[in-house]
Scaffold this motif. Structure first.
Motif, PDB file in Angstrom:
ATOM      1  N   GLU A   1       0.830  -1.196   0.000  1.00  0.00           N
ATOM      2  CA  GLU A   1       0.000   0.000   0.000  1.00  0.00           C
ATOM      3  C   GLU A   1       0.861   1.241   0.000  1.00  0.00           C
ATOM      4  O   GLU A   1       0.566   2.234  -0.651  1.00  0.00           O
ATOM      5  N   SER A   2       1.964   1.166   0.768  1.00  0.00           N
ATOM      6  CA  SER A   2       2.865   2.304   0.822  1.00  0.00           C
ATOM      7  C   SER A   2       3.478   2.571  -0.534  1.00  0.00           C
ATOM      8  O   SER A   2       3.576   3.711  -0.991  1.00  0.00           O
ATOM      9  N   ARG A   3       3.926   1.495  -1.251  1.00  0.00           N
ATOM     10  CA  ARG A   3       4.550   1.660  -2.561  1.00  0.00           C
ATOM     11  C   ARG A   3       3.547   2.211  -3.575  1.00  0.00           C
ATOM     12  O   ARG A   3       3.884   3.077  -4.377  1.00  0.00           O
ATOM     13  N   ARG A   4       2.282   1.711  -3.503  1.00  0.00           N
ATOM     14  CA  ARG A   4       1.280   2.215  -4.437  1.00  0.00           C
ATOM     15  C   ARG A   4       0.937   3.662  -4.160  1.00  0.00           C
ATOM     16  O   ARG A   4       0.694   4.452  -5.060  1.00  0.00           O
ATOM     17  N   ALA A   5       0.900   4.016  -2.883  1.00  0.00           N
ATOM     18  CA  ALA A   5       0.561   5.378  -2.523  1.00  0.00           C
ATOM     19  C   ALA A   5       1.575   6.368  -3.064  1.00  0.00           C
ATOM     20  O   ALA A   5       1.239   7.477  -3.469  1.00  0.00           O
ATOM     21  N   PHE A   6       2.852   6.003  -3.038  1.00  0.00           N
ATOM     22  CA  PHE A   6       3.904   6.913  -3.498  1.00  0.00           C
ATOM     23  C   PHE A   6       4.392   6.602  -4.920  1.00  0.00           C
ATOM     24  O   PHE A   6       5.336   7.211  -5.412  1.00  0.00           O
ATOM     25  N   SER A   7       3.754   5.619  -5.626  1.00  0.00           N
ATOM     26  CA  SER A   7       4.074   5.273  -7.013  1.00  0.00           C
ATOM     27  C   SER A   7       5.571   4.978  -7.187  1.00  0.00           C
ATOM     28  O   SER A   7       6.236   5.491  -8.089  1.00  0.00           O
ATOM     29  N   GLU A   8       6.188   4.189  -6.259  1.00  0.00           N
ATOM     30  CA  GLU A   8       7.599   3.838  -6.371  1.00  0.00           C
ATOM     31  C   GLU A   8       7.810   2.888  -7.551  1.00  0.00           C
ATOM     32  O   GLU A   8       6.967   2.039  -7.814  1.00  0.00           O
ATOM     33  N   PRO A   9       8.947   2.968  -8.298  1.00  0.00           N
ATOM     34  CA  PRO A   9       9.233   2.046  -9.405  1.00  0.00           C
ATOM     35  C   PRO A   9       9.480   0.646  -8.886  1.00  0.00           C
ATOM     36  O   PRO A   9       9.970   0.455  -7.782  1.00  0.00           O
ATOM     37  N   VAL A  10       9.085  -0.377  -9.708  1.00  0.00           N
ATOM     38  CA  VAL A  10       9.257  -1.780  -9.335  1.00  0.00           C
ATOM     39  C   VAL A  10      10.667  -2.244  -9.730  1.00  0.00           C
ATOM     40  O   VAL A  10      11.123  -2.029 -10.856  1.00  0.00           O
ATOM     41  N   GLN A  11      11.392  -2.925  -8.798  1.00  0.00           N
ATOM     42  CA  GLN A  11      12.746  -3.439  -9.057  1.00  0.00           C
ATOM     43  C   GLN A  11      12.805  -4.912  -8.740  1.00  0.00           C
ATOM     44  O   GLN A  11      12.278  -5.354  -7.714  1.00  0.00           O
ATOM     45  N   CYS A  12      13.377  -5.711  -9.681  1.00  0.00           N
ATOM     46  CA  CYS A  12      13.522  -7.146  -9.464  1.00  0.00           C
ATOM     47  C   CYS A  12      14.636  -7.385  -8.464  1.00  0.00           C
ATOM     48  O   CYS A  12      15.770  -6.957  -8.663  1.00  0.00           O
ATOM     49  N   PHE A  13      14.308  -8.061  -7.350  1.00  0.00           N
ATOM     50  CA  PHE A  13      15.347  -8.298  -6.343  1.00  0.00           C
ATOM     51  C   PHE A  13      16.246  -9.471  -6.710  1.00  0.00           C
ATOM     52  O   PHE A  13      17.229  -9.751  -6.052  1.00  0.00           O
ATOM     53  N   ARG A  14      15.974 -10.171  -7.874  1.00  0.00           N
ATOM     54  CA  ARG A  14      16.792 -11.309  -8.294  1.00  0.00           C
ATOM     55  C   ARG A  14      17.933 -10.868  -9.215  1.00  0.00           C
ATOM     56  O   ARG A  14      19.088 -11.152  -8.988  1.00  0.00           O
ATOM     57  N   CYS A  15      17.503 -10.076 -10.247  1.00  0.00           N
ATOM     58  CA  CYS A  15      18.544  -9.632 -11.184  1.00  0.00           C
ATOM     59  C   CYS A  15      18.940  -8.193 -10.974  1.00  0.00           C
ATOM     60  O   CYS A  15      19.902  -7.706 -11.568  1.00  0.00           O
ATOM     61  N   GLY A  16      18.175  -7.496 -10.167  1.00  0.00           N
ATOM     62  CA  GLY A  16      18.505  -6.118  -9.848  1.00  0.00           C
ATOM     63  C   GLY A  16      18.036  -5.119 -10.866  1.00  0.00           C
ATOM     64  O   GLY A  16      18.264  -3.923 -10.693  1.00  0.00           O
ATOM     65  N   LYS A  17      17.340  -5.587 -11.919  1.00  0.00           N
ATOM     66  CA  LYS A  17      16.881  -4.655 -12.935  1.00  0.00           C
ATOM     67  C   LYS A  17      15.533  -4.058 -12.524  1.00  0.00           C
ATOM     68  O   LYS A  17      14.783  -4.628 -11.753  1.00  0.00           O
TER      69      LYS A  17
END
Length: 315
Positions: A271-287
């Motif tokens: 909810e916090s990430r959606r509220a602030f529209s943070e970009p999505v980052q893959c924690f496996r490859c780092g992209k």
């Protein structure tokens, strides 16, 4: 023995004159009473009130109204009882007038045979009711009288008027005032009877006045309860409005912090990430731009694709 001498009179000329004046006054009173008993003068007194005529047709209540009118007139002019019927029959018309002309001799003879000096007004009213109100109607109205009860829709005035009309149909039973009063009180609603003052009623009018007072008290209590209920509803509406306004203000003041925590409450990481529209980052490859569940990376000659049900390797 010598005869006794007559005692000399002690009355003076003044005493004699006073007695003569008293005798003259008494004669005038007697003469005046005789004049008052004159049928023509009694008839003139009745005529001043312009009583209605009764024709012997129409609603049965018309006869009751006609009789009551003469009741009041005879009382007002102090009409002698032996003259009352003769005064009333002068106001009979059409069917009723023809009936009296045909039957008056028979009626008077019947009362003379029963050693009655004249036909009383009360007896004459009973004869009129039995003659001009059919038996089936009288029986029906008497049944209504015996079972009469005030309904919730009636006022005390309505109840009194109906009761007095029904009482006309039992007048020949000669119920006294106390019996009629108790019958009227019995027919009132329980709510009215509970508020009546204690005491045995003596007339219908007495019960009517007491019942009217009880009805006014009942209406005042109902109105007071209504006003209290209205005030309570208004108070509850104001309180509900205040609670709604407070809740709206609390929601407006809610501020999210960067770590997903909100002022006045808490929020999940998503909810916090959606509220602030943070970009999505893959924690496996780092992209950036995708999640680990959808990451496609070639490792050791194989690509691994993550789906919603877990990961799988493919060549």
């Amino acid at each position: 023995m010598p005869p006794k001498r007559a005692r000399a009179s002690t009355m003076t000329d003044e005493d004699i004159e006073r007695m003569q004046d008293l005798n003259a006054a008494l004669l005038e009173i007697v003469k005046g009473k005789k004049d008052e008993m004159n049928p023509s003068k009694v008839g003139a007194s009745v005529a001043r009130y312009k009583p209605a005529k009764y024709e012997g047709v129409g609603e049965p209540s018309l006869l009751g109204e006609w009789c009551r009118e003469f009741d009041n007139i005879f009382e007002l002019i102090a009409c002698p009882e032996e003259m009352q019927v003769d005064q009333a029959v002068f106001y009979l018309r059409r069917k009723a007038g023809r009936w009296w002309t045909k039957n008056k001799a028979t009626i008077r003879e019947a009362f003379q045979l029963s050693e009655e000096p004249f036909v009383s007004w009360q007896n004459f009213k009973n004869i009129l009711r039995n003659t001009f109100i059919p038996e089936h109607i009288r029986s029906k109205m008497r049944a209504h009288f015996d079972s009469f009860k005030m309904t919730d829709e009636m006022t005390v005035e309505d109840c009194h008027n109906i009761f007095m009309e029904l009482a006309e149909y039992v007048a020949d039973l000669n119920y006294n005032d106390e019996v009629l009063a108790m019958r009227f009180e019995k027919g009132l609603t329980l709510a009215i009877k509970k508020r009546l003052t204690a005491g045995v009623p003596t007339t219908v009018e007495e019960v009517y006045q007491r019942a009217g007072h009880a009805e006014r008290i009942k209406e005042m209590v109902i109105e007071e309860k209504k006003e209290k209920g209205e005030k309570k509803r208004k108070s509850e509406a104001v309180s509900e409005g205040a609670r709604g306004s407070k809740k709206a203000n609390t929601n407006q003041l809610r501020v999210y912090t960067g770590n997903g925590t909100a002022f006045g409450g808490s929020a999940s990481h998503g909810e916090s990430r959606r509220a602030f529209s943070e970009p999505v980052q893959c924690f496996r490859c780092g992209k950036m731009g995708h999640k680990a569940s959808t990451c496609r990376v070639v490792m050791n000659g194989q690509s691994r694709e993550y789906g919603s049900q877990g990961g799988r390797w493919s060549n």
